[in-house]
Design an enzyme around this catalytic site. Sequence first.
Site, PDB file in Angstrom:
ATOM      1  N   LYS A  52       0.843  -1.206   0.000  1.00 21.91           N
ATOM      2  CA  LYS A  52       0.000   0.000   0.000  1.00 21.91           C
ATOM      3  C   LYS A  52       0.872   1.248   0.000  1.00 21.91           C
ATOM      4  CE  LYS A  52      -3.814  -2.549   1.990  1.00 21.91           C
ATOM      5  NZ  LYS A  52      -4.443  -3.115   3.177  1.00 21.91           N
ATOM      6  N   GLN A  96      -5.016  -2.406   9.443  1.00 29.61           N
ATOM      7  CA  GLN A  96      -4.800  -3.673   8.752  1.00 29.61           C
ATOM      8  C   GLN A  96      -5.348  -4.832   9.581  1.00 29.61           C
ATOM      9  OE1 GLN A  96      -3.345  -4.002   5.539  1.00 29.61           O
ATOM     10  NE2 GLN A  96      -4.173  -6.063   5.796  1.00 29.61           N
ATOM     11  N   ASP A 119     -11.438   1.920   3.621  1.00 26.08           N
ATOM     12  CA  ASP A 119     -11.682   0.487   3.390  1.00 26.08           C
ATOM     13  C   ASP A 119     -13.169   0.230   3.129  1.00 26.08           C
ATOM     14  OD1 ASP A 119      -9.522  -1.246   3.273  1.00 26.08           O
ATOM     15  OD2 ASP A 119      -9.280  -1.356   5.453  1.00 26.08           O
TER      16      ASP A 119
END
Length: 290
Positions: A52, A96, A119
């Site tokens: 990322k 995460q 997200d």
Amino acid sequence: MQLLDGKSCSEKIRQEIAEKVAEIKSKGDRAPHLAAVLVGNDGASQNYVAFKVKDCDEVGFNSTVIRMEETATEQQLLEKIAELNSDDKIDGFIVQLPLPSHINEDKVTLAIDPKKDVDGFCPENVGNMSLGLPTFLSATPNGIMELFRRYSIETEGKHCVILGRSNIVGTPMSILMSRNTNPGNATVTIAHSRTKDLQKLCLSADILIVAIGKTEFVTADMVKEGAVVIDVGQTRVPDSTRKNGFRNVGDVDFDNVKDKCSYITYVTGGVGPMTRASLLQNTLKAHQRK
Ligand code: NAP
């Protein structure tokens, strides 16, 4: 059979984003900024976060990684999230997953400001997605929709079977595929570990999307001739022939299934890069919303 090339599609998306970032910077504005919180030392999670950061560098975004010890408490993580929620220099951030077992993932998801939830996991964003309102779409399902769009794959009126009902893949995927949109307008069946006669169900699928985390679970005798097969699964298995000691294996027995398909993704260069591209799209959107 045509391979759906998520790698090259995602490269195009990154190029498009990089052009927009150059335009933003040329007007004197600061670049979009994505932050990632990484708790603990899980190897796969470390890799995902490193990718990322690399993606952010490539398109000209700023990025920040916040590392916390495996032993960090839930309260410490919630405090970090509160800081990120109120930091005007951060447009969007992700925590995460998976988190260490002593931390409640639902509490963490609920603590993220929906305006920074790139997200697309927060209830407000999932609700907006269900209603077809502007929102951050969950990264993996949106990446798959983008593949359908870019390869002009007809989804209207098709029977789409989704294996797996997780909050991050199967469930949002079922919502996007059933909405009155293009791609979309499919007739969707969502299956899970309690579903009976999966083989018969899968054989009725024009589009089969598999997200269960069971290596090579879908075999050739479960796939209809001409079906579109999307393999989301990505499980690390030990492999001493590889430098890093492992390889990723999908949920579909690719070698034996591929010749039955009109389109198929492969575990490497398939859905993964599209998920990462979606995260960049959402971060750009978060920056533009300001
Ligand atoms: P998850 O939260 O573990 O959920 C798995 C789902 O599969 C559950 O709904 C489960 O049913 C169902 N399932 C398990 N065994 C089954 C079986 N034998 N038959 C039918 N259904 C079964 O999974 P996830 O987070 O969605 O991830 C799934 C896979 O996708 C993993 O390999 C993950 O690494 C990968 N993934 C890849 C990306 C990417 O970008 N490429 C992104 C996210 C996830 P129950 O609900 O009944 O337990």
